[in-house]
Design a protein around this motif. Structure first.
Motif, short mmCIF file in Angstrom:
data_model
loop_
_atom_site.label_atom_id
_atom_site.label_comp_id
_atom_site.label_asym_id
_atom_site.label_seq_id
_atom_site.Cartn_x
_atom_site.Cartn_y
_atom_site.Cartn_z
N GLN A 183 13.14 49.31 54.06
CA GLN A 183 13.83 49.59 53.45
C GLN A 183 14.95 49.63 54.62
N GLU A 184 14.71 50.13 55.72
CA GLU A 184 15.44 50.99 56.58
C GLU A 184 16.44 49.60 56.84
N MET A 190 16.20 46.17 55.16
CA MET A 190 17.16 45.50 54.39
C MET A 190 18.69 46.44 54.57
N ASN A 191 18.91 47.58 54.99
CA ASN A 191 19.52 48.09 54.59
C ASN A 191 20.71 48.06 55.79
N LEU A 201 20.65 45.30 57.21
CA LEU A 201 21.24 43.80 56.92
C LEU A 201 21.62 43.52 55.65
N GLY A 202 22.18 44.61 54.63
CA GLY A 202 22.57 44.65 53.52
C GLY A 202 23.91 45.39 53.94
N ASN A 203 24.28 45.83 54.70
CA ASN A 203 25.76 46.56 55.52
C ASN A 203 26.14 45.03 55.97
N ILE A 251 25.99 42.13 54.98
CA ILE A 251 26.53 41.38 54.25
C ILE A 251 27.82 41.50 53.65
N ALA A 252 27.31 43.02 53.21
CA ALA A 252 28.32 43.89 52.40
C ALA A 252 29.84 42.97 53.23
N LYS A 294 21.20 34.40 57.98
CA LYS A 294 20.15 35.94 58.36
C LYS A 294 18.88 35.25 59.18
N GLN A 339 17.59 49.11 47.18
CA GLN A 339 17.08 47.57 47.36
C GLN A 339 17.44 46.55 46.96
N ASN A 345 20.29 45.01 47.78
CA ASN A 345 20.02 44.14 48.98
C ASN A 345 20.14 42.87 49.34
N ILE A 382 22.22 40.50 47.55
CA ILE A 382 23.73 40.54 48.18
C ILE A 382 23.08 38.95 49.44
N TYR A 413 27.26 36.94 47.64
CA TYR A 413 28.02 37.58 48.08
C TYR A 413 28.69 37.32 46.77
N ALA A 460 28.92 43.42 46.75
CA ALA A 460 29.29 44.77 47.99
C ALA A 460 29.30 46.19 47.37
N ARG A 475 26.86 47.93 45.50
CA ARG A 475 25.77 48.54 46.24
C ARG A 475 26.02 49.70 47.42
N GLU A 490 30.74 53.19 55.05
CA GLU A 490 29.79 51.41 54.80
C GLU A 490 31.03 50.63 53.68
N LEU A 497 34.45 47.48 54.43
CA LEU A 497 34.67 46.05 53.55
C LEU A 497 35.70 45.90 53.40
#
Lengths: 111, 420
Positions: free
Chosen positions: A24-25, A27-28, A30-32, A34-35, A42, B322, B325, B328, B332, B337, B340, B356, B360
């Motif tokens: 989870q950590e 993915m979070n 990575l998610g940040n 991508i966001a 990747k 998750q 995650n 995205i 995207y 975003a 999320r 965070e 963006l």
């Protein structure tokens, strides 16, 4: 925007048995990235079992970890204005807490 | 006006919505797609004749059968005229064209098959996504140009032009409506699913304030997806995931707006107005969707929607985060975003989420400032007001303006706020 290669190094195999929390950590993190629309590729994790080093004169040795204590476990490519920004992103990666390190390299592109 | 008069006037629009698209689909299968206008003309004439005849004689015993018989006869007439033209007037006869048997077949199976084939015909990659939705609304759902314009908040002229161009592409296409080939299905199913998805979103997040049109769009999208599920060739895990997603979302449709049409935020919705029936259907299709190994964005979005329908699971927001995650990573978009980041705030708290969110830098988006306003409320009220005001200046939606003004009013503690 420049592209930067992140090279992940570890002294253990991080892909072997990650706990759900660790996943989870990651993915979070990575998610940040991508966001922010900063992920270029990747990348991939690199195998620990199938690893050989080829040297001159027909010498092939086992993985890179016989001589150094750490090995490359994966890589990814991201987009950032400066290397400082890429470093700031890398700093938040959870693998640092477990003794890993991340090499940040700007990618030289021939225009 | 006597009772006879009023009853057919009520019945006919209803039948029109129900049967127009079916009839056109069957006739298109009969004539070929390049003659779609002929099919539509015959259908329209059929309903015109119904208006005249029913006004005079009242409703026939079996109105639907009556309509189909008239359509059949009109088709026969049309083909007869055409044959006279072909054999006696025109020298060069092209025997391959219009060799169809004279009687169009209006059995339930043919109707279903024709409609399914029609979905695949309409979802023509040569047309833009918006044009495909317009076409789908007109040809598959029987919406009038005015209704489509209303849903898109566009001028009817714009929609008309878009439809004309899209129809020209449709006629040029060699798509065979008669028999749906497996290869065609494979190559177009993604586009079909996307069109249905967009159709649903157009209703669910509609720019139009007309609640009825929005609900219609959503239920039409569901009807089309159901048609895919009922055919073994198109009953894929992706289609099930999409249907599950739409069921979950629709379950909240009635709770999302108050009597005046003003939207109600998720957290303030009356959960007793959520449809348990649709939630259960969503669960059913989601289970079906998970029988394969492929995960599509519909799976992930359905998963998120599923967690939204579960009241207070301890780890709910961690699951949602998750799923975002992963979503995205597949595709995207600024909205994903932002959504999320909202989930991130629920898991990690507002202060970390503000960090965070600000990265963006989506400064031109209303939702970006709304989110920051929400996150700053309780942390730094002045900054919250600044962001809410910025959102207020960016949005064009009246309902959203109202909601934002209320928040600003609440935060600034002024009761006399008046933004004119």
């Amino acid at each position: 925007m420049k592209e930067f290669l992140l090279i992940f190094r570890n002294t253990y195999n991080p892909h072997e048995h990650p706990s759900p929390e660790q996943l989870q950590e990651r993915m979070n993190w990575l998610g940040n990235i991508i966001a922010q629309n900063k992920l270029v590729d990747k990348g991939n994790s690199l195998s620990v079992e199938q690893a050989k080093t080829v040297r001159p004169e027909d010498v092939v040795t086992d993985g890179p970890y016989t001589e150094i204590k750490e090995f490359i476990s994966g890589y990814m490519i991201l987009r950032a204005e400066t290397i400082e920004e890429a470093i700031a992103i890398a700093k938040a990666n959870p693998s640092l807490k477990d003794g890993g390190n991340i090499e940040v390299r700007a990618i030289n592109k021939s225009e | 006006m006597n009772e006879k008069d009023t009853s057919w006037k009520e019945l006919l629009p209803h039948l029109f919505r129900l049967e127009y698209t079916k009839m056109t689909a069957v006739l298109c299968r009969h004539f070929g797609l390049q003659h779609i206008e002929t099919a539509e003309d015959i259908t329209s004439e059929t309903f015109l004749k119904a208006t005249e005849a029913w006004a005079l004689h009242g409703i026939p015993e079996n109105p639907t059968a009556w309509l189909y018989t008239v359509a059949k006869n009109k088709t026969k007439d049309h083909l007869k005229h055409l044959r006279v033209f072909e054999t006696q007037v025109k020298d060069a006869i092209r025997p391959d064209e219009l060799q169809a048997e004279e009687d169009p077949d209006f059995t339930p199976q043919t109707i279903t098959d024709s409609q399914l084939a029609m979905i695949f015909a309409v979802c023509n990659p040569a047309n833009s996504a918006e044009a495909q939705i317009c076409l789908a609304l007109q040809i598959l759902c029987g919406f009038s140009v005015e209704e489509i314009a209303n849903a898109f908040l566009s001028k009817t002229e714009t929609i008309k032009k878009r439809l004309l161009r899209a129809r020209a592409n449709l006629r040029k296409d060699n798509f065979q409506i008669r028999q749906l080939q497996e290869a065609t299905i494979q190559s177009r199913l993604d586009v079909v699913l996307r069109t249905i998805y967009l159709l649903f979103n157009e209703g669910y997040f509609s720019r139009s304030n007309n609640h009825l049109i929005r609900k219609d769009l959503c239920s039409e999208a569901i009807r089309l997806a159901l048609m895919l599920i009922e055919n073994p060739l198109t009953n894929t895990t992706h289609a099930n995931a999409l249907l599950a997603l739409m069921c979950f979302q629709s379950s909240r449709l009635d709770a999302r707006a108050d009597e005046t049409g003003e939207s109600i935020l998720f957290e303030q919705q009356d959960k007793s107005r959520w449809s348990t029936e649709l939630i259960e259907k969503g669960n059913y299709y989601l289970v079906n969707a998970c029988s394969g190994n492929y995960v599509s964005k519909y799976h992930l979005e359905a998963g998120i929607a599923y967690w939204h329908t579960t009241p207070t699971d301890h780890n709910k927001w961690e699951h949602i985060l998750q799923l975002y995650n992963q979503l995205i990573l597949i595709e995207y978009s600024p909205m994903t975003a932002l959504n999320r980041t909202f989930a991130f705030a629920k898991v990690h708290g507002h202060e970390l989420a503000i960090e965070e969110a600000e990265k963006l830098k989506l400064v031109e988006h209303t939702a970006y400032h709304s989110l920051l306003g929400y996150l700053y409320a309780g942390v730094d009220e002045q900054k919250a007001i600044v962001h809410y005001s910025k959102a207020l200046s960016l949005t064009k939606s009246k309902a959203e303006k109202k909601t934002l003004m209320k928040e600003i009013e609440r935060l600034s503690g002024q009761n006399s706020w008046n933004a004119g």
